[in-house]
Design an enzyme around this catalytic site. Structure first.
Site, short mmCIF file in Angstrom:
data_model
loop_
_atom_site.label_atom_id
_atom_site.label_comp_id
_atom_site.label_asym_id
_atom_site.label_seq_id
_atom_site.Cartn_x
_atom_site.Cartn_y
_atom_site.Cartn_z
N CYS A 191 0.74 -0.89 -0.13
CA CYS A 191 -0.02 0.02 0.21
C CYS A 191 0.80 1.27 -0.13
O CYS A 191 2.11 1.08 0.15
CB CYS A 191 -1.13 0.02 1.20
SG CYS A 191 -1.92 -1.25 1.49
N LEU A 211 -3.52 -1.43 -1.27
CA LEU A 211 -3.65 -2.95 -2.19
C LEU A 211 -4.35 -3.96 -1.67
O LEU A 211 -3.70 -4.19 -0.28
CB LEU A 211 -2.03 -3.26 -2.71
CG LEU A 211 -1.89 -4.58 -3.44
CD1 LEU A 211 -2.56 -4.35 -4.62
CD2 LEU A 211 -0.43 -4.62 -3.48
N THR A 248 23.79 -0.84 -9.11
CA THR A 248 23.47 -1.96 -9.23
C THR A 248 21.96 -2.18 -8.92
O THR A 248 21.29 -3.00 -9.53
CB THR A 248 23.89 -2.65 -7.96
OG1 THR A 248 25.34 -2.61 -8.16
CG2 THR A 248 23.89 -4.39 -7.84
N ARG A 305 20.30 -1.33 -12.59
CA ARG A 305 20.34 -2.59 -13.29
C ARG A 305 19.21 -3.91 -12.96
O ARG A 305 18.93 -4.42 -13.89
CB ARG A 305 21.87 -3.27 -13.13
CG ARG A 305 22.81 -2.22 -13.66
CD ARG A 305 24.10 -2.90 -13.52
NE ARG A 305 25.33 -2.20 -14.00
CZ ARG A 305 26.66 -2.50 -13.71
NH1 ARG A 305 26.83 -3.60 -12.99
NH2 ARG A 305 27.58 -1.80 -14.33
#
Length: 587
Positions: free
Chosen positions: A2, A51, A316, A319
């Site tokens: 949420c 949610l 990182t 990616r």
């Protein structure tokens, strides 16, 4: 996941502020597309984008106690809510939501109740009786949370930067395992496990105890009222999560509602290592497997959206976030709202390949502690925000508090990489699930070498990103990098490219400071770079930087016959340097 946004103690016109809070809360609607709620009490506002995972019908927020004097907006899941309800026999609950216990626990225990919560969470609680409030974030920082201060004296708390960065004079990441109280106007740590001091533990390794602790961590996360699945890369960590879930799904409430066949999901470039390994694991476990492909161009096209949602410029993290971001959209389109994922094991057990160079068990253990403490800035941030961008929730069983207590109290001598004894990275985890009578996984999967997510989806993904950055960042721009970006100065064109995009979305200095920096090789901390003198000159966060350990290292002249039939690394594997043109520094 949420989205929560709270504004507390503002001095502006109340109606105008309400309109502004609603506007800012909509920036978090991707996190919670199922319902929106806003509560106002005087100059305090609590908003929520929901949610719906548990009790979708009646669990809308904010939530209240019986007389509605205590108000809470929560993001997360409380796995032990049934047990906590039993401790509150004199309380009446309005909903079946797992988060409904928080207001009632506060009534009984004040702000000392937070450590009773078993789950991932961030919340703001308003006590309207004295207009005080408190906010808290889960132990490791699986859920994202930020805190800021306005010039009008207001305090802002938001699930994401974008909910408060335009309104606050200063803001920062809300530290994991902490509580903020308006009564003291200060943060205090509520999560204080024994490992946090980095003292060297001495408990003996018991594979069955470790196995049971992790099985329990997975089982408690099967609590759901909506369709779910598992993220499956085919590596050790996600494969164990999938195996345990598949074993225990039958007979659960989720299986009765949605069927007993587990759904698994994988993403990668065509022909990538993860796709092949994940399909093999899925076939072995009998999951209904969904394989998603993306191209390097697909990923590059999504970079700006990824940085906007993930809210970082760490190389990182970007990616790895991009394929996860693309996969999450596909998963949500299938009607799935929750997934289990395998983050955290590499930090707990020293799974990154640079751990091969740990000089002793003391340094090994301290590095695992440092890595876990930083997870909220890297893998937890990625897992939370890459999925939440599409209204999908990720649960992380390896970061279960009880499992952490077991795993982090084992004598780190057992975690050390000892090739001459047949012990590769994460050997104690592999050994705990190496069951000859009832195998959890095929042997070669159980002993598969570590692949970082950004590598495993396809090696050309990182190479493609670097080539794209070359087209957008000139040598002249790099010469001025220290003046343009004095904090966490980007050392490569890829890092510079991400930084430009980030600062377009989040130009404030406070935003820049929320992102960590420092040298890294194969995802190490800056401290661990000192383990090998060559690393300080040759840095790259990719797992392939661990040349000689990783079978596809940047400068590997040939593939060593490094994996025996049972997957154990032979003794000639060591970490070596990488070429100068592959330099990358986090941030």
């Amino acid at each position: 996941m949420c989205g929560i946004l709270a504004v507390l103690g503002c001095s502006d016109d109340c109606q105008a502020k309400r309109v502004r809070v609603l506007e800012l809360s909509r920036r978090l609607k991707h996190r919670g597309p199922d319902w929106s709620g806003l509560y106002q009490h005087g100059d305090c506002y609590l908003s929520h984008q929901r949610l719906a995972i548990i009790d979708p019908a009646s669990g809308d927020q904010p939530l209240f106690n019986e007389d509605k004097k205590i108000v809470v907006t929560v993001n997360g899941e409380i796995y032990n809510h049934d047990t906590l309800r039993s401790l509150l026999p004199n309380h009446n609950f309005r909903t079946g939501s797992d988060c409904d216990v928080i207001a009632h626990l506060y009534e009984e225990y004040g702000d000392n109740f937070v450590d009773m919560l078993d789950g991932m969470f961030s919340f703001v609680l308003l006590d309207t009786r004295d207009n005080s409030f408190l906010a808290a974030r889960d132990a490791i920082g699986i859920t994202s949370l930020y805190i800021g201060w306005g010039l009008d004296g207001s305090v802002w708390i938001s699930s994401e930067l974008k909910g408060l960065n335009d309104e606050c004079e200063h803001f920062e990441a809300f530290p994991p395992g902490h509580l903020y109280s308006s009564k003291t106007e200060a943060l205090r740590r509520w999560y204080n496990p024994s490992w946090f001091s980095e003292a060297i533990p001495s408990a003996p390794y018991d594979p069955l105890v470790l196995r049971q602790a992790f099985e329990n961590a997975v089982i408690k996360r099967l609590m759901t009222d909506v369709p779910f699945g598992v993220l499956l890369s085919g590596g050790l960590d996600s494969s164990l999560v999938a195996s345990i879930t598949a074993r225990h799904l039958a007979g659960t409430k989720a299986a009765k509602q949605w069927g007993a066949q587990l759904h698994s999901f994988c993403v990668g470039l065509e022909g990538s290592p993860d796709l092949k390994a994940a399909k093999e694991v899925a076939d072995y476990l009998g999951t209904l497997h969904h394989e998603f492909h993306f191209t390097v161009q697909d990923g590059i096209d999504a970079i700006e959206d990824v940085i906007y949602h993930i809210e970082t410029y760490d190389v990182t993290t970007i990616r790895a976030s991009t394929p996860m971001f693309l996969m999450s959209r596909k998963i949500k389109s299938l009607g799935v709202k929750m997934v289990l994922s395998g983050e955290g094991a590499d930090e707990i057990f020293g799974g990154y390949l640079y751990f091969h160079k740990a000089p002793n068990k003391e340094e090994f253990h301290r590095e695992t502690c440092r890595k876990i403490k930083a997870l909220h800035q890297y893998d937890c941030l990625r897992a939370n925000k890459a999925t939440s961008a599409w209204g999908l929730e990720a649960r992380i069983p390896f970061l279960d508090k009880e499992f952490l207590n077991v795993a982090m109290n084992i004598d780190p001598e057992w975690k050390m990489v000892k090739p001459d004894e047949g012990r590769i990275e994460k050997w104690i985890l592999r050994k705990a699930f190496d069951d000859e009578k009832r195998p959890y996984l095929p042997k070669h999967i159980l002993y598969r070498q570590k692949e970082q997510f950004s590598d495993g989806v396809g090696y050309s993904w990182i190479d493609g990103l670097k080539a794209h950055a070359e087209l957008h960042v000139t040598d002249k721009m790099m010469l001025n990098a220290t003046h343009i970006f004095p904090h966490n100065t980007p050392k490569t064109k890829e890092a510079y490219y991400y930084r430009m995009i980030f600062e377009r979305f989040f130009p404030q200095n406070s935003a820049t400071l929320t992102v960590p920096g420092g040298a890294s090789v194969a995802c190490s901390t800056a401290t661990a770079v000192e383990w090998d003198a060559s690393w300080s000159k040759n840095l790259d966060p990719s797992g392939r930087a661990a040349v000689g350990v990783h079978n596809s290292g940047y400068e590997t002249k040939h593939l060593p016959n490094s994996v025996a039939a049972n997957g154990n690394l032979k003794t000639d594997i060591m970490v070596m340097g990488v070429s100068a043109q592959e330099l990358t520094i986090r941030g």
